[in-house]
Design an enzyme around this catalytic site. Sequence first.
Site, PDB file in Angstrom:
ATOM      1  N   ASP A 228      -9.709   2.815   0.978  1.00 36.99           N
ATOM      2  CA  ASP A 228      -8.557   3.367   1.690  1.00 36.99           C
ATOM      3  C   ASP A 228      -9.017   4.044   2.979  1.00 36.99           C
ATOM      4  OD1 ASP A 228      -6.342   4.671   2.615  1.00 36.99           O
ATOM      5  OD2 ASP A 228      -5.735   5.449   0.653  1.00 36.99           O
TER       6      ASP A 228
ATOM      7  N   CYS B 167       0.874  -1.188   0.000  1.00 37.67           N
ATOM      8  CA  CYS B 167       0.000   0.000   0.000  1.00 37.67           C
ATOM      9  C   CYS B 167       0.904   1.229   0.000  1.00 37.67           C
ATOM     10  CB  CYS B 167      -0.976  -0.022   1.178  1.00 37.67           C
ATOM     11  SG  CYS B 167      -0.214   0.084   2.803  1.00 37.67           S
TER      12      CYS B 167
ATOM     13  N   ARG C 296      -3.534  -0.577   5.271  1.00 38.72           N
ATOM     14  CA  ARG C 296      -4.062  -1.666   4.441  1.00 38.72           C
ATOM     15  C   ARG C 296      -3.127  -2.866   4.327  1.00 38.72           C
ATOM     16  NH1 ARG C 296      -4.972   2.149  -0.543  1.00 38.72           N
ATOM     17  NH2 ARG C 296      -3.101   2.998   0.474  1.00 38.72           N
TER      18      ARG C 296
HETATM   19  P1  4NP Z   1      -1.903   2.889   4.020  1.00 38.29           P
HETATM   20  O1  4NP Z   1      -2.593   4.238   4.532  1.00 38.29           O
HETATM   21  O2  4NP Z   1      -1.286   3.226   2.671  1.00 38.29           O
HETATM   22  O3  4NP Z   1      -3.037   1.941   3.916  1.00 38.29           O
HETATM   23  O4  4NP Z   1      -0.883   2.520   5.069  1.00 38.29           O
HETATM   24  C1  4NP Z   1      -2.005   5.499   4.418  1.00 38.29           C
HETATM   25  C2  4NP Z   1      -1.056   5.896   5.337  1.00 38.29           C
HETATM   26  C3  4NP Z   1      -0.483   7.157   5.239  1.00 38.29           C
HETATM   27  C4  4NP Z   1      -0.871   7.993   4.209  1.00 38.29           C
HETATM   28  C5  4NP Z   1      -1.814   7.584   3.276  1.00 38.29           C
HETATM   29  C6  4NP Z   1      -2.381   6.320   3.371  1.00 38.29           C
HETATM   30  N1  4NP Z   1      -0.296   9.296   4.126  1.00 38.29           N
HETATM   31  O5  4NP Z   1      -0.704  10.054   3.219  1.00 38.29           O
HETATM   32  O6  4NP Z   1       0.595   9.616   4.912  1.00 38.29           O
END
Ligand code: 4NP
Length: 148
Positions: free
Chosen positions: A117, A8, A14
């Site tokens: 997301d 991810c 995720r």
């Molecule tokens: P992940 O969630 O990709 O599912 O771990 C996110 C974590 C951080 C960010 C975006 C999505 N961010 O923009 O910092």
Amino acid sequence: MIKICFICLGNICRSPMAEFMMKNTLSKMGLENEYRITSRGTSLEEYGHDLYPPAKEKLEEMHIPYEKHFANKVSMQDYLENDLFLCMDENNIQSMKRLFPKDSGKIVKFLERDVADPWYTGDFSRTYQDLEEGIQNWIDNLQTKRNK
Ligand code: 4NP
């Protein structure tokens, strides 16, 4: 052994949720020694961070065991060591193909649609449901191929 790495963006929501959920399902099926499951992000945004607290809460609610996590960006060594990179959304696919332009077909989408997301939706239940559906499909398909 099949080596799978979930991908991810940040590696705090995720992909580590998917990692712990798939480990749990495989262990319930007695298949934990047939697979090696890890997770990585396409960015260094959350480097070194543990699972995001609401992701932990969802796993606890669903009785999925998890361990201390250390968010990290996918490396060339990861690329070489794994058989499959199951990517949560279309942006992850694009980023992975930029990082590994000579991909031999290891980079694939986890579900046909994007996994919800939770960073933006705040809805960890929907993410959990998407992950559960995809994990079951992948295990069924991989086991069918192996048993042929
Ligand atoms: P992940 O969630 O990709 O599912 O771990 C996110 C974590 C951080 C960010 C975006 C999505 N961010 O923009 O910092």
